[in-house]
Each structure stands twice: as C-alpha cells, then as structure tokens.
Write a protein that holds these residues in place. Structure first.
Motif, PDB file in Angstrom:
ATOM      1  N   MET A   1       0.819  -1.204   0.000  1.00 41.00           N
ATOM      2  CA  MET A   1       0.000   0.000   0.000  1.00 41.00           C
ATOM      3  C   MET A   1       0.861   1.266   0.000  1.00 41.00           C
ATOM      4  O   MET A   1       0.614   2.209  -0.746  1.00 41.00           O
ATOM      5  N   LEU A   2       1.885   1.265   0.842  1.00 36.18           N
ATOM      6  CA  LEU A   2       2.768   2.442   0.898  1.00 36.18           C
ATOM      7  C   LEU A   2       3.495   2.636  -0.427  1.00 36.18           C
ATOM      8  O   LEU A   2       3.683   3.768  -0.883  1.00 36.18           O
ATOM      9  N   PHE A   3       3.867   1.537  -1.065  1.00 34.67           N
ATOM     10  CA  PHE A   3       4.528   1.621  -2.365  1.00 34.67           C
ATOM     11  C   PHE A   3       3.626   2.315  -3.390  1.00 34.67           C
ATOM     12  O   PHE A   3       4.069   3.173  -4.156  1.00 34.67           O
ATOM     13  N   VAL A   4       2.345   1.966  -3.390  1.00 34.98           N
ATOM     14  CA  VAL A   4       1.384   2.575  -4.322  1.00 34.98           C
ATOM     15  C   VAL A   4       1.224   4.063  -4.040  1.00 34.98           C
ATOM     16  O   VAL A   4       1.252   4.898  -4.959  1.00 34.98           O
ATOM     17  N   LEU A   5       1.040   4.421  -2.771  1.00 34.29           N
ATOM     18  CA  LEU A   5       0.825   5.821  -2.420  1.00 34.29           C
ATOM     19  C   LEU A   5       2.072   6.661  -2.679  1.00 34.29           C
ATOM     20  O   LEU A   5       1.970   7.814  -3.114  1.00 34.29           O
ATOM     21  N   CYS A   6       3.246   6.078  -2.426  1.00 38.56           N
ATOM     22  CA  CYS A   6       4.493   6.783  -2.754  1.00 38.56           C
ATOM     23  C   CYS A   6       4.629   6.971  -4.262  1.00 38.56           C
ATOM     24  O   CYS A   6       5.116   8.004  -4.730  1.00 38.56           O
ATOM     25  N   GLY A   7       4.188   5.972  -5.016  1.00 33.79           N
ATOM     26  CA  GLY A   7       4.230   6.099  -6.470  1.00 33.79           C
ATOM     27  C   GLY A   7       3.385   7.263  -6.959  1.00 33.79           C
ATOM     28  O   GLY A   7       3.768   7.995  -7.879  1.00 33.79           O
ATOM     29  N   ALA A   8       2.231   7.474  -6.323  1.00 36.63           N
ATOM     30  CA  ALA A   8       1.343   8.563  -6.738  1.00 36.63           C
ATOM     31  C   ALA A   8       1.932   9.923  -6.421  1.00 36.63           C
ATOM     32  O   ALA A   8       1.885  10.849  -7.239  1.00 36.63           O
ATOM     33  N   ILE A   9       2.514  10.062  -5.218  1.00 31.56           N
ATOM     34  CA  ILE A   9       3.085  11.367  -4.864  1.00 31.56           C
ATOM     35  C   ILE A   9       4.359  11.624  -5.671  1.00 31.56           C
ATOM     36  O   ILE A   9       4.696  12.762  -5.998  1.00 31.56           O
ATOM     37  N   PHE A  10       5.086  10.562  -6.010  1.00 31.10           N
ATOM     38  CA  PHE A  10       6.250  10.683  -6.902  1.00 31.10           C
ATOM     39  C   PHE A  10       5.793  11.162  -8.275  1.00 31.10           C
ATOM     40  O   PHE A  10       6.436  12.007  -8.908  1.00 31.10           O
ATOM     41  N   LEU A  11       4.656  10.629  -8.724  1.00 37.16           N
ATOM     42  CA  LEU A  11       4.092  11.010 -10.019  1.00 37.16           C
ATOM     43  C   LEU A  11       3.799  12.501 -10.073  1.00 37.16           C
ATOM     44  O   LEU A  11       4.105  13.171 -11.066  1.00 37.16           O
ATOM     45  N   GLU A  12       3.202  13.038  -9.002  1.00 37.44           N
ATOM     46  CA  GLU A  12       2.887  14.466  -8.986  1.00 37.44           C
ATOM     47  C   GLU A  12       4.149  15.312  -9.071  1.00 37.44           C
ATOM     48  O   GLU A  12       4.207  16.300  -9.804  1.00 37.44           O
ATOM     49  N   GLY A  13       5.178  14.928  -8.307  1.00 41.29           N
ATOM     50  CA  GLY A  13       6.415  15.697  -8.307  1.00 41.29           C
ATOM     51  C   GLY A  13       7.123  15.667  -9.651  1.00 41.29           C
ATOM     52  O   GLY A  13       7.555  16.703 -10.171  1.00 41.29           O
ATOM     53  N   ILE A  14       7.221  14.490 -10.236  1.00 41.08           N
ATOM     54  CA  ILE A  14       7.965  14.353 -11.487  1.00 41.08           C
ATOM     55  C   ILE A  14       7.201  15.005 -12.636  1.00 41.08           C
ATOM     56  O   ILE A  14       7.794  15.549 -13.573  1.00 41.08           O
ATOM     57  N   ASP A  15       5.870  14.988 -12.556  1.00 37.88           N
ATOM     58  CA  ASP A  15       5.041  15.601 -13.601  1.00 37.88           C
ATOM     59  C   ASP A  15       5.295  17.098 -13.685  1.00 37.88           C
ATOM     60  O   ASP A  15       5.493  17.647 -14.767  1.00 37.88           O
ATOM     61  N   VAL A  16       5.314  17.770 -12.529  1.00 39.34           N
ATOM     62  CA  VAL A  16       5.529  19.220 -12.508  1.00 39.34           C
ATOM     63  C   VAL A  16       6.939  19.574 -12.962  1.00 39.34           C
ATOM     64  O   VAL A  16       7.147  20.478 -13.781  1.00 39.34           O
ATOM     65  N   ALA A  17       7.928  18.846 -12.441  1.00 41.54           N
ATOM     66  CA  ALA A  17       9.321  19.169 -12.749  1.00 41.54           C
ATOM     67  C   ALA A  17       9.643  18.958 -14.219  1.00 41.54           C
ATOM     68  O   ALA A  17      10.343  19.765 -14.842  1.00 41.54           O
ATOM     69  N   MET A  18       9.138  17.874 -14.806  1.00 42.20           N
ATOM     70  CA  MET A  18       9.425  17.590 -16.215  1.00 42.20           C
ATOM     71  C   MET A  18       8.848  18.671 -17.118  1.00 42.20           C
ATOM     72  O   MET A  18       9.491  19.101 -18.079  1.00 42.20           O
ATOM     73  N   LEU A  69      -8.636   6.685  -6.313  1.00 43.50           N
ATOM     74  CA  LEU A  69      -8.691   5.931  -7.569  1.00 43.50           C
ATOM     75  C   LEU A  69      -9.360   6.747  -8.676  1.00 43.50           C
ATOM     76  O   LEU A  69      -8.903   6.748  -9.826  1.00 43.50           O
ATOM     77  N   ILE A  70     -10.445   7.427  -8.335  1.00 43.18           N
ATOM     78  CA  ILE A  70     -11.167   8.211  -9.352  1.00 43.18           C
ATOM     79  C   ILE A  70     -10.273   9.304  -9.920  1.00 43.18           C
ATOM     80  O   ILE A  70     -10.146   9.470 -11.147  1.00 43.18           O
ATOM     81  N   VAL A 166       0.354   2.147 -14.340  1.00 37.88           N
ATOM     82  CA  VAL A 166       0.966   1.115 -13.489  1.00 37.88           C
ATOM     83  C   VAL A 166       0.496   1.279 -12.043  1.00 37.88           C
ATOM     84  O   VAL A 166       0.128   0.297 -11.375  1.00 37.88           O
ATOM     85  N   ILE A 167       0.491   2.519 -11.558  1.00 42.03           N
ATOM     86  CA  ILE A 167       0.059   2.781 -10.181  1.00 42.03           C
ATOM     87  C   ILE A 167      -1.411   2.422  -9.997  1.00 42.03           C
ATOM     88  O   ILE A 167      -1.807   1.824  -8.985  1.00 42.03           O
ATOM     89  N   LEU A 168      -2.249   2.756 -10.974  1.00 43.73           N
ATOM     90  CA  LEU A 168      -3.678   2.469 -10.880  1.00 43.73           C
ATOM     91  C   LEU A 168      -3.939   0.972 -10.829  1.00 43.73           C
ATOM     92  O   LEU A 168      -4.753   0.491 -10.023  1.00 43.73           O
ATOM     93  N   LEU A 169      -3.256   0.211 -11.685  1.00 46.89           N
ATOM     94  CA  LEU A 169      -3.431  -1.243 -11.694  1.00 46.89           C
ATOM     95  C   LEU A 169      -3.003  -1.864 -10.364  1.00 46.89           C
ATOM     96  O   LEU A 169      -3.603  -2.850  -9.908  1.00 46.89           O
ATOM     97  N   ALA A 170      -1.978  -1.295  -9.744  1.00 45.58           N
ATOM     98  CA  ALA A 170      -1.533  -1.814  -8.446  1.00 45.58           C
ATOM     99  C   ALA A 170      -2.443  -1.343  -7.314  1.00 45.58           C
ATOM    100  O   ALA A 170      -2.651  -2.069  -6.332  1.00 45.58           O
ATOM    101  N   ALA A 171      -2.998  -0.125  -7.445  1.00 50.64           N
ATOM    102  CA  ALA A 171      -3.800   0.458  -6.367  1.00 50.64           C
ATOM    103  C   ALA A 171      -5.126  -0.276  -6.168  1.00 50.64           C
ATOM    104  O   ALA A 171      -5.596  -0.418  -5.032  1.00 50.64           O
ATOM    105  N   ILE A 172      -5.730  -0.739  -7.246  1.00 49.43           N
ATOM    106  CA  ILE A 172      -7.058  -1.362  -7.143  1.00 49.43           C
ATOM    107  C   ILE A 172      -7.061  -2.555  -6.180  1.00 49.43           C
ATOM    108  O   ILE A 172      -7.908  -2.628  -5.281  1.00 49.43           O
TER     109      ILE A 172
END
Length: 463
Positions: A1-18, A69-70, A166-172
């Motif tokens: 669970m923590l891996f999934v949630l960390c993946g999501a917050i990582f996604l937000e950070g990398i999205d803005v920076a890129m 998830l939504i 990938v995160i969504l498939l793991a989160a469900i």
C-alpha cells in the motif's frame, strides 16, 4: 500500500518538474507567447491550489480510497490529452484539470498513509518514506524532463500516463479503505465549497498576475480583493454551517498553523530559487536543459536521506528541532548563492545544492507529519488539504515574487551583467522567505518543553 501511495506522490512531483524543464521546447514547437507559456504553468497551480481544501474534505466524507482511484484516473487521462495538444488553449485545459485531479488525489493519499499506520515510530517512518519520495520525484523530474524533452516534448505528458496506469493497476487490489472512526454526519457544505474554491482560485490568480507588470495593478489588486472578500464570506458561512467544509476550530492548533506557514514559506523560497537558478544556468550561462537538470540532481539526495535518516532523527530529537534544522539549512543555502558570478564553476554552486538536499531531507517529512499531528483521524484529509494548499500557494507566491523583483531590477537592461545583477537582487526573496520560515518554526521549540505528565509523543512531534 505504501509503495502505491508513494508512487502517486512521486508522479505528482515528477510531472511538474518535467514540464518546467520542457517549456522552451513547447514554446518553439507550438509558437506560444510568453503569457501563454506562463499560463500553462499557472493553470496547474490554479487547479491544484483552488480545489485542494475541497478535495481534502471530500476524501474524509466520501472515502479516501474511492477518491484516490477516481482522480488518479482523471490525472492519467488529461495528462495524455496534454500530449496531443496542438494549440495553447488545449494545454491550458489539460494542465488545469490535471491540477484539479492532483488536488483531490494528494490529501486522499496522505490521509490513507496516516490512517493505515499507527501513530508513533511506524507512522513517522512511513511519512518519512512518503515525503522523501515526493521530494525525490521533483528532483529526478528535472533530469527526466531534460532527457524526454530531447526526444520530443510530448513525452513529458505521455510518460506520466504510463506511470499512472501502473500505479492504478496496483492500487485497485492493494489499497484498502481503513476502518475510520465515526465521521461527522451530514452532507457536503456546498456554500462553503464554492466560496473557498472561488477564493483560492482568485487569490492564486492574483498572485500569478504579479509576475507580469503589464497585467495592470488595478486588475491585480481587484482580483486579490475579490479573493479576500470570498475568503471572509467563507469564514462567515463556516461559522453558521451545521456541517462545515472546514471546522474553524482546527485552526486553533498551533502546530498545524505553524506547519502550514512553514510549508508555505519553505516552498515559496525553493520555487523562487529554482526558477532563478534555471534562468542563470540557461540564459546567463547558456547551459542546456539536460545540463541544468543534472546540476540540480544532487538535491535528490533527499530521496535516500528522508526515509532513512529523518525518521531516526525525529524519534530521537522530536519533530520541531529536525524541521527547524531543515529550514535553517535552506536559508543558509540561499545565502551562499547570493554572490553568484558570471563565470562561477559548478564547485562553487555545489554547497548550495547539497545543503538544499539536506534541507529537503530534514524539513519535508516533518512538515507532512506536523500537518496531522494532534488532529482527529476523521479530519486527516482536511489537514492534508490545508498543508498542500499552503505548499501550492507558497509555490505560486515564490515564483511571482522573484519574477516581479527580477523584472523590476532589470528595468531596460539588456546586457548579461545587468541580467546577473537583477538575478542577485531577486535572490534576496528566497533568503527572506527561508529566514521567516525558520523563525516561525522556532516558536514551536519554546512550546516543546512540557511537564512530565504530558503525553510524550505529542510533546515530541508538535510543530
């Protein structure tokens, strides 16, 4: 669970920076004006900052897992649509909705972490990993953005789609709704929701308008005044509402207020500094986007230190001293960059980058911990929304402040030396913001000493 949630917050950070690194490539391909290009960044900030409090409250009321998830799905879809944009307005819409999705997803993710890990060393370590991943996503995004932009700027939008999927498939299957304590009854406070969302949109937009003196002072002041008026209306509505969107009593928590002010100033100082360093390296020194990203990569040491070193320091010394140390290091790093010269070697910049990496390691996690410290579990989504609103508003404020000071200091100067002098003047903004953040946090050090009979955990982790 923590891996999934960390993946999501990582996604937000990398999205803005890129995206920030790829902006010159986007302008060259689509022929965007400077105003439109700035709008692409501001649209995300408006969506994120405007809807964050609403997102946090809705997560508390309607289920954190469901909201996560939504809105992760919405994030995925509109990030992909941004990659197909052929006009500036398409990018604006895509980035605004992506920001709204992040505003609903982030507080839901944070409250899922706090609800699934018991208060104490376990939660401290989990939040350290979570915060370190968030900060690391931004740091690594600078490099990833440079690499992807060299292949084509559209990959800056398509890469988050792949990661989101990938995160969504793991989160469900992995995310479970925690057994939350009894929630307050009633429905959503629609009047409060509309007023606070409108207020945050207007306030963030007013701050963004400060970047360009050509926008007109009257319009900017009018926008900020309208935002403050809506904010005042929101306070009146919440006092009279049977089911308030924001229980105003939550703002009586000294640790929460200090954490939010500290977060605002910490992110304002860093956002302004990063913008100025990018200008210096690319426009004054002529470095490429990839070279710029690599130069700032050392800040990414927080990815390693935040989940490993910071939880140990918090458990030993308490939250406030660790947070205070991080803010002091941040202010010191900006001071060291003030004498920047036209031909500075990278070795002269390295101490600032290293100290910033340490500052993020020590500050980001404790800020996240302090946001929910002493707050009832059924309000963790709201507390997370307040924290991320402060961070986003701070980001917008820092960018606008350094831009306004830089433009004013530059005047009609066109020479590289004039640009460097203006940049040095604007660097005072991150220094002042960093020092203020440290001073505000220092007040928490005074309240840390409590009688022996007081609860030791709360005494150690209050901010």
């Amino acid at each position: 669970m923590l891996f999934v949630l960390c993946g999501a917050i990582f996604l937000e950070g990398i999205d803005v920076a890129m995206l920030n690194v790829a902006l010159p490539s986007i302008r060259a391909d689509l022929g965007l004006s400077t105003g439109m290009l700035s709008g692409v960044v501001s649209a995300y900030v408006l969506g994120y900052g405007g809807f964050m409090l609403l997102g946090g409250r809705i997560a508390d009321l309607f289920g954190r897992r469901r909201m996560f998830l939504i809105w992760l799905t919405v994030f995925l879809v509109f990030s992909g649509l941004g990659g197909f944009a052929t006009e500036g307005w398409m990018l604006l819409v895509a980035r605004f909705v992506t920001g709204v999705a992040a505003a609903f997803m982030a507080p839901a993710g944070l409250s899922l972490v706090t609800a699934n890990f018991p208060e104490g060393p376990q939660r401290t370590k989990a939040l350290g990993v979570y915060a370190g991943t968030a900060a690391g996503g931004f740091s690594l995004g600078l490099v990833a953005g440079g690499l992807l932009a060299s292949l084509g700027w559209r990959w800056v939008f398509f890469a988050p789609v792949i990661l989101s999927a990938v995160i969504l498939l793991a989160a469900i299957p992995l995310l479970k709704e925690p057994d939350a304590p009894e929630r307050d009854g009633g429905g959503l406070d629609l009047a409060g929701a509309f007023s606070i969302t409108g207020a945050m949109l207007l306030l963030v937009y007013g701050v963004v308008r400060l970047e360009d003196p050509g926008n007109g002072l009257a319009g900017t002041v009018g926008t900020l005044f309208a935002g403050l008026a809506l904010l005042a209306a929101f306070v009146v509505i919440e006092r009279r509402s049977a089911n308030p969107l924001v229980r105003l009593g939550i703002l009586r928590s000294g640790p929460l207020v200090r954490a939010n002010l500290g977060a605002l100033l910490f992110l304002a100082s860093f956002a302004g500094f990063q913008f100025l360093v990018t200008l210096y390296l690319q426009e004054v020194r002529g470095w490429s986007t990839l070279q710029t990203g690599l130069a700032m990569l050392v800040i990414g040491i927080d990815t390693v230190l935040a989940p490993t070193l910071t939880p140990r320091l918090v458990n030993r010394f308490g939250n406030v001293p660790v947070l205070f140390g991080g803010l002091v290091l941040a202010a010191l790093s900006y001071v060291l960059f003030l004498p920047v010269g036209m031909d500075w070697a990278y070795t002269a910049m390295l101490p600032t980058m290293l100290l910033l990496g340490l500052a993020f390691s020590l500050a980001y996690g404790p800020l996240t911990m302090a946001a929910t410290d002493g707050i009832d579990e059924h309000e963790h989504g709201l507390a997370g929304g307040l924290l991320y609103t402060a961070m986003q508003f701070g980001t917008a404020l820092g960018l606008s402040a350094v831009t306004a000071v830089n433009v004013a200091a530059l005047g009609d100067g066109l020479s590289p030396q004039a640009g460097l002098e203006a940049l040095r003047t604007a660097l005072l903004v991150p220094v002042v913001a960093g020092v203020l953040g440290a001073v505000i946090t220092a007040f928490g050090l005074r309240t840390r000493r409590v009688p022996e009979s007081a609860e030791p955990v709360l005494a150690e982790t209050s901010a």
